[in-house]
Design a protein around this motif. Sequence first.
Motif, PDB file in Angstrom:
ATOM      1  N   ALA A 116       0.855  -1.191   0.000  1.00 19.40           N
ATOM      2  CA  ALA A 116       0.000   0.000   0.000  1.00 19.40           C
ATOM      3  C   ALA A 116       0.886   1.234   0.000  1.00 19.40           C
ATOM      4  N   PHE A 117       0.617   2.161  -0.902  1.00 20.02           N
ATOM      5  CA  PHE A 117       1.334   3.434  -0.943  1.00 20.02           C
ATOM      6  C   PHE A 117       0.372   4.539  -0.498  1.00 20.02           C
ATOM      7  N   VAL A 118       0.781   5.300   0.498  1.00 22.63           N
ATOM      8  CA  VAL A 118      -0.062   6.376   1.039  1.00 22.63           C
ATOM      9  C   VAL A 118       0.696   7.696   0.906  1.00 22.63           C
ATOM     10  N   PRO A 119       0.479   8.430  -0.182  1.00 25.59           N
ATOM     11  CA  PRO A 119       1.208   9.689  -0.378  1.00 25.59           C
ATOM     12  C   PRO A 119       0.729  10.813   0.531  1.00 25.59           C
ATOM     13  N   HIS A 120      -0.553  10.794   0.918  1.00 23.78           N
ATOM     14  CA  HIS A 120      -1.078  11.887   1.743  1.00 23.78           C
ATOM     15  C   HIS A 120      -1.905  11.378   2.925  1.00 23.78           C
ATOM     16  N   TYR A 121      -2.995  10.670   2.641  1.00 22.42           N
ATOM     17  CA  TYR A 121      -3.791  10.124   3.746  1.00 22.42           C
ATOM     18  C   TYR A 121      -4.649   8.960   3.255  1.00 22.42           C
ATOM     19  N   ALA A 122      -4.892   8.020   4.173  1.00 25.13           N
ATOM     20  CA  ALA A 122      -5.808   6.904   3.925  1.00 25.13           C
ATOM     21  C   ALA A 122      -6.502   6.641   5.247  1.00 25.13           C
ATOM     22  N   MET A 123      -7.656   7.242   5.425  1.00 32.17           N
ATOM     23  CA  MET A 123      -8.360   7.190   6.698  1.00 32.17           C
ATOM     24  C   MET A 123      -9.427   6.099   6.697  1.00 32.17           C
ATOM     25  N   SER A 124      -9.823   5.659   7.890  1.00 30.87           N
ATOM     26  CA  SER A 124     -10.972   4.777   8.082  1.00 30.87           C
ATOM     27  C   SER A 124     -10.886   3.540   7.184  1.00 30.87           C
ATOM     28  N   GLY A 125     -11.782   3.428   6.195  1.00 31.51           N
ATOM     29  CA  GLY A 125     -11.750   2.282   5.297  1.00 31.51           C
ATOM     30  C   GLY A 125     -10.456   2.177   4.513  1.00 31.51           C
ATOM     31  N   GLY A 126      -9.812   3.315   4.238  1.00 31.95           N
ATOM     32  CA  GLY A 126      -8.510   3.298   3.575  1.00 31.95           C
ATOM     33  C   GLY A 126      -7.461   2.628   4.441  1.00 31.95           C
ATOM     34  N   THR A 127      -7.507   2.887   5.753  1.00 27.65           N
ATOM     35  CA  THR A 127      -6.594   2.233   6.690  1.00 27.65           C
ATOM     36  C   THR A 127      -6.874   0.740   6.764  1.00 27.65           C
ATOM     37  N   LEU A 128      -8.154   0.376   6.747  1.00 23.67           N
ATOM     38  CA  LEU A 128      -8.533  -1.045   6.771  1.00 23.67           C
ATOM     39  C   LEU A 128      -7.898  -1.782   5.600  1.00 23.67           C
ATOM     40  N   ILE A 129      -7.920  -1.167   4.430  1.00 25.66           N
ATOM     41  CA  ILE A 129      -7.307  -1.769   3.244  1.00 25.66           C
ATOM     42  C   ILE A 129      -5.793  -1.847   3.398  1.00 25.66           C
ATOM     43  N   ALA A 130      -5.189  -0.766   3.904  1.00 29.41           N
ATOM     44  CA  ALA A 130      -3.736  -0.743   4.087  1.00 29.41           C
ATOM     45  C   ALA A 130      -3.284  -1.839   5.049  1.00 29.41           C
ATOM     46  N   LEU A 131      -4.074  -2.098   6.091  1.00 30.34           N
ATOM     47  CA  LEU A 131      -3.707  -3.107   7.083  1.00 30.34           C
ATOM     48  C   LEU A 131      -3.685  -4.518   6.498  1.00 30.34           C
ATOM     49  N   ALA A 132      -4.405  -4.722   5.383  1.00 29.67           N
ATOM     50  CA  ALA A 132      -4.420  -6.042   4.745  1.00 29.67           C
ATOM     51  C   ALA A 132      -3.187  -6.275   3.884  1.00 29.67           C
ATOM     52  N   CYS A 133      -2.390  -5.221   3.651  1.00 30.23           N
ATOM     53  CA  CYS A 133      -1.215  -5.326   2.778  1.00 30.23           C
ATOM     54  C   CYS A 133       0.006  -5.809   3.558  1.00 30.23           C
ATOM     55  N   ASP A 134       0.972  -6.330   2.813  1.00 30.21           N
ATOM     56  CA  ASP A 134       2.208  -6.812   3.433  1.00 30.21           C
ATOM     57  C   ASP A 134       3.096  -5.669   3.890  1.00 30.21           C
ATOM     58  N   GLU A 135       3.012  -4.536   3.208  1.00 28.91           N
ATOM     59  CA  GLU A 135       3.828  -3.383   3.556  1.00 28.91           C
ATOM     60  C   GLU A 135       3.037  -2.112   3.285  1.00 28.91           C
ATOM     61  N   ILE A 136       3.244  -1.096   4.139  1.00 25.14           N
ATOM     62  CA  ILE A 136       2.598   0.203   3.967  1.00 25.14           C
ATOM     63  C   ILE A 136       3.702   1.239   3.793  1.00 25.14           C
ATOM     64  N   VAL A 137       3.773   1.841   2.623  1.00 23.76           N
ATOM     65  CA  VAL A 137       4.794   2.855   2.339  1.00 23.76           C
ATOM     66  C   VAL A 137       4.121   4.219   2.414  1.00 23.76           C
ATOM     67  N   MET A 138       4.581   5.045   3.368  1.00 24.62           N
ATOM     68  CA  MET A 138       3.960   6.344   3.613  1.00 24.62           C
ATOM     69  C   MET A 138       4.938   7.478   3.343  1.00 24.62           C
ATOM     70  N   ASP A 139       4.406   8.605   2.888  1.00 19.83           N
ATOM     71  CA  ASP A 139       5.175   9.837   2.919  1.00 19.83           C
ATOM     72  C   ASP A 139       5.412  10.183   4.384  1.00 19.83           C
ATOM     73  N   GLU A 140       6.498  10.887   4.667  1.00 18.38           N
ATOM     74  CA  GLU A 140       6.808  11.204   6.062  1.00 18.38           C
ATOM     75  C   GLU A 140       5.731  12.048   6.725  1.00 18.38           C
ATOM     76  N   HIS A 141       4.909  12.725   5.935  1.00 22.89           N
ATOM     77  CA  HIS A 141       3.830  13.547   6.487  1.00 22.89           C
ATOM     78  C   HIS A 141       2.454  12.908   6.277  1.00 22.89           C
ATOM     79  N   ALA A 142       2.384  11.735   5.699  1.00 27.97           N
ATOM     80  CA  ALA A 142       1.108  11.068   5.453  1.00 27.97           C
ATOM     81  C   ALA A 142       0.542  10.498   6.753  1.00 27.97           C
ATOM     82  N   VAL A 143      -0.763  10.233   6.755  1.00 27.08           N
ATOM     83  CA  VAL A 143      -1.404   9.703   7.959  1.00 27.08           C
ATOM     84  C   VAL A 143      -2.396   8.592   7.596  1.00 27.08           C
ATOM     85  N   LEU A 144      -2.568   7.688   8.558  1.00 26.60           N
ATOM     86  CA  LEU A 144      -3.638   6.706   8.546  1.00 26.60           C
ATOM     87  C   LEU A 144      -4.660   7.138   9.599  1.00 26.60           C
ATOM     88  N   GLY A 145      -5.675   6.296   9.850  1.00 20.76           N
ATOM     89  CA  GLY A 145      -6.676   6.663  10.850  1.00 20.76           C
ATOM     90  C   GLY A 145      -7.291   5.454  11.516  1.00 20.76           C
TER      91      GLY A 145
END
Length: 274
Positions: A116-145
């Motif tokens: 999962a690549f998160v350039p800015h934000y992936a909140m709520s259901g977006g975080t749920l999807i990211a958690l199913a991935c093997d790796e989460i690559v975030m920008d240093e200022h990006a956020v999950l929820g």
Amino acid sequence: MTGFELFWILFLVLAMQPFLRQKFLEIARQKMIERIEAIRGSRVILLVHRQETMSFLGFPIMRFIDINDSEEVIRAIHMTDKDVPIDIILHTPGGLVLAALQIALAIKKHPAKVTAFVPHYAMSGGTLIALACDEIVMDEHAVLGPVDPQIEGYPAASILRLTKRKPLDKIEDKTLILADVAEMALRQMKENLKLILNERYPAEKIEELAEVLSQGYFTHDHPITFEEAKRLGLPVSQELPLEIYQLMKLFPQPTRSIPSVEYLPLPKKKIGKP
């Protein structure tokens, strides 16, 4: 050519501008997706929700994760060989739990690595999807929820807490019904999260993450930064490819008469003393 004919030609040109602009953006996106796939040897799937001016009148449309999204993502996964990695780019405020859960479960079942690549934000259901991935690559200022369920716009955990702070005879029947639904929603979300996290973490860690992320310990818009995600033990890194930033530039917000952010779009370096 008469003035009347010239007027209609100009009118048609102006009317076609939004359509042509959208087509040019779509072509540019496809080319960038092809470039990223060639570099990484993967299937690239975008789940991006931004406002875009889609009509001649220029009305912006707000988007979120819905059933159409889950159908399209699952279709893309089905069209990907089992040994081909998947890169899913997430930029979303969330959306329907059912749709996000369908996507997450489909990702979890894909045998090859899913990132999962998160350039800015992936909140709520977006975080749920990211958690199913093997790796989460975030920008240093990006956020999950957090992924705590919401009932009619209210946090399910808060509805339940209300029933414990007031006598039952002082609570309306509708609130009690909402509390019953909230209890089921919290239990279901925790079990779904444990299912998604299963086999990726030790049992104790799965229980901890499912509890903290789904049971209302934070407000629903609480930003989980890279540092906090790392403290929680999520598989996060900060090596976001430059091409993904370039791809996100092809999802513009509606043009405003007065921009809210302005700067010179050039790299800025410190000028040495003479």
